[in-house]
Write an enzyme that holds these catalytic residues in place. Structure first.
Site, PDB file in Angstrom:
ATOM      1  N   GLY A  92     -13.934   8.455 -30.631  1.00 49.12           N
ATOM      2  CA  GLY A  92     -14.910   7.901 -29.696  1.00 49.12           C
ATOM      3  C   GLY A  92     -15.194   8.808 -28.509  1.00 49.12           C
ATOM      4  N   GLN A 127     -15.453  22.596 -28.439  1.00 45.34           N
ATOM      5  CA  GLN A 127     -14.558  23.465 -29.225  1.00 45.34           C
ATOM      6  C   GLN A 127     -15.315  24.588 -29.920  1.00 45.34           C
ATOM      7  OE1 GLN A 127     -15.242  20.272 -30.181  1.00 45.34           O
ATOM      8  NE2 GLN A 127     -15.957  20.317 -32.278  1.00 45.34           N
ATOM      9  N   PHE A 182     -13.270  10.810 -34.785  1.00 46.93           N
ATOM     10  CA  PHE A 182     -13.312   9.340 -34.881  1.00 46.93           C
ATOM     11  C   PHE A 182     -12.575   8.638 -33.730  1.00 46.93           C
ATOM     12  CE2 PHE A 182     -13.032  11.315 -39.097  1.00 46.93           C
ATOM     13  CZ  PHE A 182     -14.302  11.042 -39.572  1.00 46.93           C
ATOM     14  N   CYS A 190      -4.825   5.945 -37.346  1.00 48.68           N
ATOM     15  CA  CYS A 190      -4.388   6.628 -38.567  1.00 48.68           C
ATOM     16  C   CYS A 190      -4.733   5.776 -39.788  1.00 48.68           C
ATOM     17  CB  CYS A 190      -2.888   6.893 -38.500  1.00 48.68           C
ATOM     18  SG  CYS A 190      -2.216   7.593 -40.016  1.00 48.68           S
ATOM     19  N   GLU A 201     -18.816  18.630 -28.046  1.00 56.01           N
ATOM     20  CA  GLU A 201     -18.378  19.568 -29.103  1.00 56.01           C
ATOM     21  C   GLU A 201     -18.035  20.946 -28.522  1.00 56.01           C
ATOM     22  OE1 GLU A 201     -18.095  18.477 -32.193  1.00 56.01           O
ATOM     23  OE2 GLU A 201     -19.663  17.000 -32.594  1.00 56.01           O
TER      24      GLU A 201
HETATM   25  P1  TTP Z   1     -16.440  15.239 -33.342  1.00 52.74           P
HETATM   26  O1  TTP Z   1     -17.544  14.797 -32.448  1.00 52.74           O
HETATM   27  O2  TTP Z   1     -15.145  15.627 -32.725  1.00 52.74           O
HETATM   28  O3  TTP Z   1     -16.121  14.110 -34.390  1.00 52.74           O
HETATM   29  P2  TTP Z   1     -16.445  12.599 -34.256  1.00 52.74           P
HETATM   30  O4  TTP Z   1     -17.897  12.409 -33.943  1.00 52.74           O
HETATM   31  O5  TTP Z   1     -15.874  11.952 -35.480  1.00 52.74           O
HETATM   32  O6  TTP Z   1     -15.521  12.189 -33.030  1.00 52.74           O
HETATM   33  P3  TTP Z   1     -15.837  11.284 -31.781  1.00 52.74           P
HETATM   34  O7  TTP Z   1     -16.135   9.919 -32.295  1.00 52.74           O
HETATM   35  O8  TTP Z   1     -14.523  11.328 -31.037  1.00 52.74           O
HETATM   36  O9  TTP Z   1     -16.965  11.908 -31.044  1.00 52.74           O
HETATM   37  O10 TTP Z   1     -17.022  16.397 -34.289  1.00 52.74           O
HETATM   38  C1  TTP Z   1     -16.205  17.266 -34.885  1.00 52.74           C
HETATM   39  C2  TTP Z   1     -16.990  18.305 -35.657  1.00 52.74           C
HETATM   40  O11 TTP Z   1     -16.150  19.432 -35.838  1.00 52.74           O
HETATM   41  C3  TTP Z   1     -17.401  17.848 -37.050  1.00 52.74           C
HETATM   42  O12 TTP Z   1     -18.686  18.379 -37.373  1.00 52.74           O
HETATM   43  C4  TTP Z   1     -16.387  18.498 -37.959  1.00 52.74           C
HETATM   44  C5  TTP Z   1     -16.030  19.757 -37.208  1.00 52.74           C
HETATM   45  N1  TTP Z   1     -14.673  20.273 -37.416  1.00 52.74           N
HETATM   46  C6  TTP Z   1     -14.504  21.606 -37.757  1.00 52.74           C
HETATM   47  O13 TTP Z   1     -15.476  22.359 -37.887  1.00 52.74           O
HETATM   48  N2  TTP Z   1     -13.236  22.097 -37.930  1.00 52.74           N
HETATM   49  C7  TTP Z   1     -12.102  21.328 -37.776  1.00 52.74           C
HETATM   50  O14 TTP Z   1     -10.994  21.836 -37.940  1.00 52.74           O
HETATM   51  C8  TTP Z   1     -12.299  19.929 -37.426  1.00 52.74           C
HETATM   52  C9  TTP Z   1     -11.106  19.053 -37.237  1.00 52.74           C
HETATM   53  C10 TTP Z   1     -13.589  19.455 -37.258  1.00 52.74           C
HETATM   54 MG    MG Z   2     -18.381  13.355 -31.462  1.00 55.97          MG
END
Ligand code: TTP
Ligand code: MG
Length: 198
Positions: free
Chosen positions: A20, A91, A18, A145, A89
């Site tokens: 962005g 990670q 969340f 938060c 993504e």
């Molecule tokens: P993100 O793209 O990081 O989440 P988001 O779209 O809310 O953030 P942003 O607006 O910054 O792009 O996607 C995270 C994905 O990872 C979501 O499918 C959940 C997953 N996840 C896990 O599998 N394990 C974890 O420990 C966490 C924190 C997330």
């Molecule tokens: Mg995202």
């Protein structure tokens, strides 16, 4: 455009859910599109929250993306005319993403990588620490938060409204039904081992 005149570089956009990250990636892609640069966008097959050939931000902006199973597949798509490679993504990728990013940047390509720096346990997620170390530029975004209204650097996983446990699996695809952004002092992990005693 001949890439041999371009200086390759690695940019990493990280932070909790969340924050962005995807929105910032899409913003950079759009600017490259305006500049008529050839951009390839990739995402791991694992994240199927949204349409498969797109990456979509929370505010519903979108860009086309190629779904891949592992990082080495990126190399199959690289031709001479590619100016930028974008990965969201990150990670979820294996360690090979680090070598792929280095290789592309060495070839003069701009590499833009988005990913969660920490998992729900508040520990480094997959290859992100290595990517952060080799990047020319790091953008660490925060969310807000939900408890304190302060900048959120962590992602709280909630199972039936309760904090998830340290031994739960790291990968759980989801959004606001399972996760919320929290500041460090409001981030809770059940059964987290104490590593340093006071
Ligand atoms: P993100 O793209 O990081 O989440 P988001 O779209 O809310 O953030 P942003 O607006 O910054 O792009 O996607 C995270 C994905 O990872 C979501 O499918 C959940 C997953 N996840 C896990 O599998 N394990 C974890 O420990 C966490 C924190 C997330
Ligand atoms: Mg995202």
């Amino acid at each position: 455009m001949n890439n041999s005149f371009n200086e390759g570089r690695i940019e990493v956009i990280c932070g909790p859910m969340f924050a962005g990250k995807t929105e910032e990636i899409i913003r950079r892609v759009r600017r490259l599109n305006y500049a008529k640069k050839k951009v390839l966008v990739f995402k791991p097959k694992i994240d199927n929250r949204f349409a498969e050939d797109l990456i979509v931000s929370h505010n519903n902006s979108k860009t086309e993306a190629i779904e891949i199973d592992n990082a080495l597949e990126i190399l199959l798509y690289i031709k001479k005319d590619v100016d930028a490679v974008v990965v969201d993504e990150a990670q979820f990728f294996d360690a090979a993403i680090v070598d792929v990013a280095q290789h592309l940047a060495d070839r003069g390509i701009r590499v833009i990588i988005g990913g969660l720096d920490n998992n729900f346990k508040g520990e480094p997620f997959g290859p992100m620490p290595q990517l952060l170390a080799i990047a020319e530029e790091v953008t660490k975004l925060t969310a807000i938060c939900v408890i304190s209204g302060k900048p959120a650097t962590r992602t709280q996983r909630l199972i039936d409204g309760k904090p998830a446990s340290y031994n739960d699996p790291i990968v759980l695809i989801g959004a606001s039904e399972s996760y919320e952004p929290r500041a460090r002092s409001y981030h809770e992990v059940l059964n987290k081992p104490v590593k340093v005693k006071k």
